[in-house]
Design a protein around this motif. Structure first.
Motif, PDB file in Angstrom:
ATOM      1  N   SER A 161      28.010  41.654  47.164  1.00  0.00           N
ATOM      2  CA  SER A 161      29.197  41.067  46.498  1.00  0.00           C
ATOM      3  C   SER A 161      29.654  39.899  46.429  1.00  0.00           C
ATOM      4  N   ALA A 177      47.666  31.124  26.339  1.00  0.00           N
ATOM      5  CA  ALA A 177      48.586  31.061  28.030  1.00  0.00           C
ATOM      6  C   ALA A 177      48.083  29.343  27.888  1.00  0.00           C
ATOM      7  N   TYR A 206      36.428  38.646  36.349  1.00  0.00           N
ATOM      8  CA  TYR A 206      35.538  37.572  35.942  1.00  0.00           C
ATOM      9  C   TYR A 206      36.033  37.590  34.606  1.00  0.00           C
ATOM     10  N   ALA A 249      43.769  48.973  43.136  1.00  0.00           N
ATOM     11  CA  ALA A 249      45.101  47.783  42.410  1.00  0.00           C
ATOM     12  C   ALA A 249      44.858  46.806  41.246  1.00  0.00           C
ATOM     13  N   ALA A 299      38.807  29.554  33.163  1.00  0.00           N
ATOM     14  CA  ALA A 299      38.135  28.743  33.925  1.00  0.00           C
ATOM     15  C   ALA A 299      38.956  27.148  33.930  1.00  0.00           C
ATOM     16  N   GLY A 315      47.893  34.566  46.233  1.00  0.00           N
ATOM     17  CA  GLY A 315      48.001  34.075  44.830  1.00  0.00           C
ATOM     18  C   GLY A 315      47.196  34.057  44.103  1.00  0.00           C
ATOM     19  N   GLY A 328      47.233  42.182  33.062  1.00  0.00           N
ATOM     20  CA  GLY A 328      47.596  41.366  33.046  1.00  0.00           C
ATOM     21  C   GLY A 328      48.755  41.789  34.470  1.00  0.00           C
ATOM     22  N   GLU A 344      43.554  44.487  38.410  1.00  0.00           N
ATOM     23  CA  GLU A 344      42.561  44.392  37.182  1.00  0.00           C
ATOM     24  C   GLU A 344      41.094  45.222  37.462  1.00  0.00           C
ATOM     25  N   GLY A 375      40.857  41.895  41.058  1.00  0.00           N
ATOM     26  CA  GLY A 375      40.723  40.771  40.223  1.00  0.00           C
ATOM     27  C   GLY A 375      39.523  41.680  39.059  1.00  0.00           C
ATOM     28  N   GLY A 433      41.348  41.216  49.113  1.00  0.00           N
ATOM     29  CA  GLY A 433      41.973  40.135  47.914  1.00  0.00           C
ATOM     30  C   GLY A 433      43.711  39.901  47.965  1.00  0.00           C
ATOM     31  N   ALA A 434      43.965  38.924  47.812  1.00  0.00           N
ATOM     32  CA  ALA A 434      45.542  38.256  47.983  1.00  0.00           C
ATOM     33  C   ALA A 434      45.688  37.362  46.589  1.00  0.00           C
ATOM     34  N   GLY A 435      45.156  38.164  45.610  1.00  0.00           N
ATOM     35  CA  GLY A 435      46.070  37.877  43.588  1.00  0.00           C
ATOM     36  C   GLY A 435      47.054  39.286  44.482  1.00  0.00           C
ATOM     37  N   PRO A 436      47.643  39.348  43.097  1.00  0.00           N
ATOM     38  CA  PRO A 436      49.685  39.562  43.059  1.00  0.00           C
ATOM     39  C   PRO A 436      48.579  41.475  43.357  1.00  0.00           C
ATOM     40  N   GLN A 461      43.864  34.348  40.866  1.00  0.00           N
ATOM     41  CA  GLN A 461      44.201  33.435  39.776  1.00  0.00           C
ATOM     42  C   GLN A 461      45.443  33.209  38.897  1.00  0.00           C
ATOM     43  N   ALA A 498      41.354  45.038  45.987  1.00  0.00           N
ATOM     44  CA  ALA A 498      42.633  44.447  44.297  1.00  0.00           C
ATOM     45  C   ALA A 498      41.486  42.819  44.230  1.00  0.00           C
TER      46      ALA A 498
HETATM   47  C1  LIG Z   1      39.254  32.678  35.565  1.00  0.00           C
HETATM   48  C2  LIG Z   1      40.606  33.669  34.838  1.00  0.00           C
HETATM   49  C3  LIG Z   1      42.329  32.521  34.663  1.00  0.00           C
HETATM   50  C4  LIG Z   1      43.370  33.916  34.610  1.00  0.00           C
HETATM   51  N1  LIG Z   1      44.517  32.921  33.886  1.00  0.00           N
HETATM   52  C5  LIG Z   1      45.510  33.495  33.837  1.00  0.00           C
HETATM   53  C6  LIG Z   1      46.552  32.834  32.650  1.00  0.00           C
HETATM   54  O1  LIG Z   1      46.501  32.001  33.041  1.00  0.00           O
HETATM   55  N2  LIG Z   1      47.385  33.919  32.472  1.00  0.00           N
HETATM   56  C7  LIG Z   1      47.806  34.899  32.750  1.00  0.00           C
HETATM   57  O2  LIG Z   1      48.939  36.017  32.257  1.00  0.00           O
HETATM   58  N3  LIG Z   1      46.712  35.741  33.336  1.00  0.00           N
HETATM   59  C8  LIG Z   1      45.476  34.816  33.392  1.00  0.00           C
HETATM   60  N4  LIG Z   1      44.430  35.360  34.527  1.00  0.00           N
HETATM   61  C9  LIG Z   1      44.873  37.265  34.573  1.00  0.00           C
HETATM   62  C10 LIG Z   1      45.279  36.726  36.192  1.00  0.00           C
HETATM   63  O3  LIG Z   1      44.956  36.419  36.705  1.00  0.00           O
HETATM   64  C11 LIG Z   1      45.910  38.664  36.373  1.00  0.00           C
HETATM   65  O4  LIG Z   1      45.680  40.030  35.454  1.00  0.00           O
HETATM   66  C12 LIG Z   1      46.327  38.547  37.525  1.00  0.00           C
HETATM   67  O5  LIG Z   1      45.974  37.749  38.709  1.00  0.00           O
HETATM   68  C13 LIG Z   1      45.713  40.177  38.160  1.00  0.00           C
HETATM   69  O6  LIG Z   1      45.957  40.897  39.655  1.00  0.00           O
HETATM   70  P1  LIG Z   1      44.908  40.628  40.507  1.00  0.00           P
HETATM   71  O7  LIG Z   1      45.653  40.750  42.127  1.00  0.00           O
HETATM   72  O8  LIG Z   1      44.453  42.337  40.427  1.00  0.00           O
HETATM   73  O9  LIG Z   1      43.510  39.852  40.790  1.00  0.00           O
HETATM   74  P2  LIG Z   1      43.199  38.487  40.908  1.00  0.00           P
HETATM   75  O10 LIG Z   1      44.698  37.241  41.040  1.00  0.00           O
HETATM   76  O11 LIG Z   1      42.216  38.385  40.372  1.00  0.00           O
HETATM   77  O12 LIG Z   1      43.095  38.582  42.351  1.00  0.00           O
HETATM   78  C14 LIG Z   1      41.194  38.817  43.370  1.00  0.00           C
HETATM   79  C15 LIG Z   1      41.902  38.533  44.369  1.00  0.00           C
HETATM   80  O13 LIG Z   1      40.796  38.931  45.112  1.00  0.00           O
HETATM   81  C16 LIG Z   1      39.429  37.767  46.147  1.00  0.00           C
HETATM   82  N5  LIG Z   1      38.013  38.686  45.814  1.00  0.00           N
HETATM   83  C17 LIG Z   1      37.503  38.888  44.755  1.00  0.00           C
HETATM   84  N6  LIG Z   1      36.351  39.158  45.209  1.00  0.00           N
HETATM   85  C18 LIG Z   1      36.615  39.640  47.251  1.00  0.00           C
HETATM   86  C19 LIG Z   1      35.778  39.837  47.954  1.00  0.00           C
HETATM   87  N7  LIG Z   1      34.919  40.815  48.251  1.00  0.00           N
HETATM   88  N8  LIG Z   1      36.335  39.574  49.140  1.00  0.00           N
HETATM   89  C20 LIG Z   1      37.593  39.206  49.199  1.00  0.00           C
HETATM   90  N9  LIG Z   1      38.108  38.524  48.316  1.00  0.00           N
HETATM   91  C21 LIG Z   1      37.778  38.609  47.186  1.00  0.00           C
HETATM   92  C22 LIG Z   1      39.924  36.530  44.354  1.00  0.00           C
HETATM   93  O14 LIG Z   1      40.161  35.678  45.541  1.00  0.00           O
HETATM   94  C23 LIG Z   1      40.847  37.015  44.417  1.00  0.00           C
HETATM   95  O15 LIG Z   1      41.638  36.014  44.943  1.00  0.00           O
HETATM   96  C24 LIG Z   1      43.182  34.650  34.051  1.00  0.00           C
HETATM   97  C25 LIG Z   1      42.692  35.819  35.174  1.00  0.00           C
HETATM   98  C26 LIG Z   1      40.916  34.489  35.681  1.00  0.00           C
HETATM   99  C27 LIG Z   1      39.602  35.871  35.722  1.00  0.00           C
END
Ligand SMILES: Cc1cc2nc3c(=O)[nH]c(=O)nc-3n(C[C@H](O)[C@H](O)[C@H](O)COP(=O)(O)OP(=O)(O)OC[C@H]3O[C@@H](n4cnc5c(N)ncnc54)[C@H](O)[C@@H]3O)c2cc1C
Length: 489
Positions: free
Chosen positions: A474, A190, A144, A333, A163, A47, A341, A335, A142, A18-21, A49, A140
């Motif tokens: 998955s 938002a 849905y 780490a 979405a 980046g 958030g 979500e 995230g 996961g390359a989210g935050p 979501q 990490a």
């Molecule tokens: C559809 C959606 C829209 C959102 N919009 C907002 C918004 O507008 N404003 C706001 O404040 N918050 C928003 N959120 C919440 C916000 O995105 C999260 O609080 C924040 O991004 C959490 O970061 P994270 O790194 O935990 O997860 P995420 O940002 O969700 O990153 C998870 C990453 O893991 C990757 N991943 C998942 N499973 C796998 C796998 N099996 N193999 C490889 N990669 C994988 C995904 O591609 C994703 O890049 C949104 C959430 C969702 C689901």
């Protein structure tokens, strides 16, 4: 064509899924502390979501225009680039990890080491298997969206609130011109803000809970001034654009022939039961609806990581102060540990990166003051996340707006009536049995869309049974890749 997975180098000291935050923060922190890191993400760009960017082909000049907090992303992206150039991080975009399995007994400390099986490629016909070896894994992945059905929710024009945000951020398109935003949780504000900023008209934001619930916990709120400021920014933007936010209201039906043309809005009582006689129609050409988020736990559940119940009726991973899960060698780490958030995801990612480096290299996990500060920040943000989850927990009365004909499982087209019959007539007590009797949750999404609703109708609550998140793979995997001989040890 060979189906043997291509060995993508390694072994890495840490693999971050996961390359989210959260994943980005963990990967750069661990690599800066000297680890060799593999960073895998199902998406094509880093980046996740929150920092979702317009597709490269759109040539957007200012990808940050629809974001706040972009400077945090810019900093992570700069560090990622530098670490890739230095050979400390190998970034694998468009790599979907479908399972993680232990590998051998490991060297020291009882940590087994892991193999990560991924499908690489953006188009099905180009997919190829990839295998990565790592000593530590950070999940990490995230979250849905959580969906609660209502009559008409399968009409074109009804889409998830997240979405709608994703469509706007990545495709620079609006779901409609006049969009009702509905459901529960701060994401709605938002989304309404982004839609109106991009030129849509939002006649109403219908929040099924009530924001007054936050006011009872002022001390928790005052410890997260950033969240208060964010709420104020959203609220004033919506006020300026003439968007009404109605507490304790829900869209209880969508109407239209070819696509949605209007919705029925109703007032709800405290238990989320529609108040008789409060219905009214609102004209629209799209509905962005969502009831919060659900942690994405497939990989963690298959590894046997322990979970905890969350105040919104769901489950999340149980982690310790260093973001370690209950399985040695697996960290989590963002979500996956509970919906909280972007700020919480960033701080948890950093703490995870530090503790992985510390456990693997035996080096101090960073200056004590920095860690203490991050831990305090995490505690405050987690307390706020719990408050948020409790405030927006769906009330049991939401099932009052369903009819027997309302589709619950969209993949298998299973209506409410069939599920009621399985529970009331045939004695099903859990979602697995309902699935066997009705096929609800047996389709392409494997219950990710309908799971919480089916669990409520079955009487087991929103989270369903802990095993409901169990999905051996998955994502869909071609049989050829499953049949491949195991790698030599
Ligand atoms: C559809 C959606 C829209 C959102 N919009 C907002 C918004 O507008 N404003 C706001 O404040 N918050 C928003 N959120 C919440 C916000 O995105 C999260 O609080 C924040 O991004 C959490 O970061 P994270 O790194 O935990 O997860 P995420 O940002 O969700 O990153 C998870 C990453 O893991 C990757 N991943 C998942 N499973 C796998 C796998 N099996 N193999 C490889 N990669 C994988 C995904 O591609 C994703 O890049 C949104 C959430 C969702 C689901």
């Amino acid at each position: 064509m060979t189906t043997s997975p291509c060995d993508a180098g390694g072994p890495y000291e840490s693999a971050v899924v996961g390359a989210g935050p959260a994943g980005l923060a963990a990967a750069v922190t661990a690599a800066e502390l000297g680890l060799r890191v593999a960073l895998l993400d199902a998406g094509e760009r880093p980046g996740g979501q929150f920092y979702r960017q317009p597709a490269a082909a759109l040539g957007a000049g200012r990808p940050e225009a629809l974001h706040h907090g972009w400077s945090a992303y810019a900093d992570l992206e700069r560090r990622l680039r530098a670490l890739r150039e230095a050979g400390r991080i190998r970034y694998f975009p468009a790599h979907h990890v479908w399972t993680v399995v232990p590998e051998g007994a490991g060297g020291d400390g009882g940590m087994p080491g892991w193999r990560l099986h991924a499908l690489a490629g953006t188009r099905v016909e180009e997919e190829r298997p990839v295998l990565i070896h790592a000593r530590a894994v950070l999940l990490a992945t995230g979250a849905y969206e959580r969906h609660l059905p209502f009559p008409g929710w399968t009409l074109p024009g009804v889409i998830g609130a997240g979405a709608a945000q994703a469509m706007l951020k990545s495709g620079l398109v609006l779901p409609g011109r006049r969009v009702v935003v509905a459901g529960s949780g701060p994401l709605l504000l938002a989304v309404a803000g982004s839609l109106t900023a991009a030129g849509a008209k939002v006649p109403v934001v219908a929040e099924a809970s009530c924001y007054a619930a936050y006011a009872r916990r002022w001390p928790t709120l005052l410890r997260v001034p950033g969240k208060l400021a964010e709420a104020a920014v959203h609220a004033s933007a919506l006020l300026r654009r003439g968007v009404r936010v109605l507490n304790r209201h829900a869209v209880i039906a969508a109407h239209g022939a070819e696509r949605v043309e209007a919705v029925t809005l109703a007032r709800l009582d405290r238990g989320w039961r529609p108040v008789p006689g409060s219905d009214r129609r609102v004209r629209c050409d799209a509905v962005a609806v969502g009831h919060g988020l659900v942690p994405q736990l497939e990989l963690a559940m298959e590894l046997g990581c322990a979970t905890r119940p969350t105040p919104d009726g769901g489950v999340a991973l149980r982690v310790d102060g260093g973001q370690r899960t209950s399985v040695a060698g697996v960290w989590a780490a963002g979500e996956t540990g509970g919906i909280g958030g972007v700020e919480l995801a960033l701080v948890e990612g950093e703490l995870a990166g530090r503790s992985i480096a510390s456990d693997l290299h035996g080096t101090p996990d960073g200056p004590r003051r920095d860690i203490a500060r991050a831990a305090v920040r995490r505690a405050r943000l987690r307390a706020f996340a719990d408050l948020m989850a409790a405030a927006h927990r769906p009330g049991p009365g939401w099932t009052g707006w369903l009819t027997d004909a309302t589709a619950v499982c969209r993949c298998e087209e299973v209506p409410v009536g069939l599920i009621k019959e399985a529970v009331g007539g045939l004695g099903a007590h859990d979602t697995r049995t309902v699935k066997l009797l009705t096929r609800a949750g047996m389709g392409w999404c494997q219950g990710r869309m309908c799971g919480p609703a089916v669990a409520c109708l079955t009487g087991s609550g929103l989270a369903a049974e802990p095993g409901a998140h169990r999905r051996p793979l998955s994502c869909p995997v071609p049989l050829g890749h499953l049949a491949e001989p195991p790698d030599p040890p």
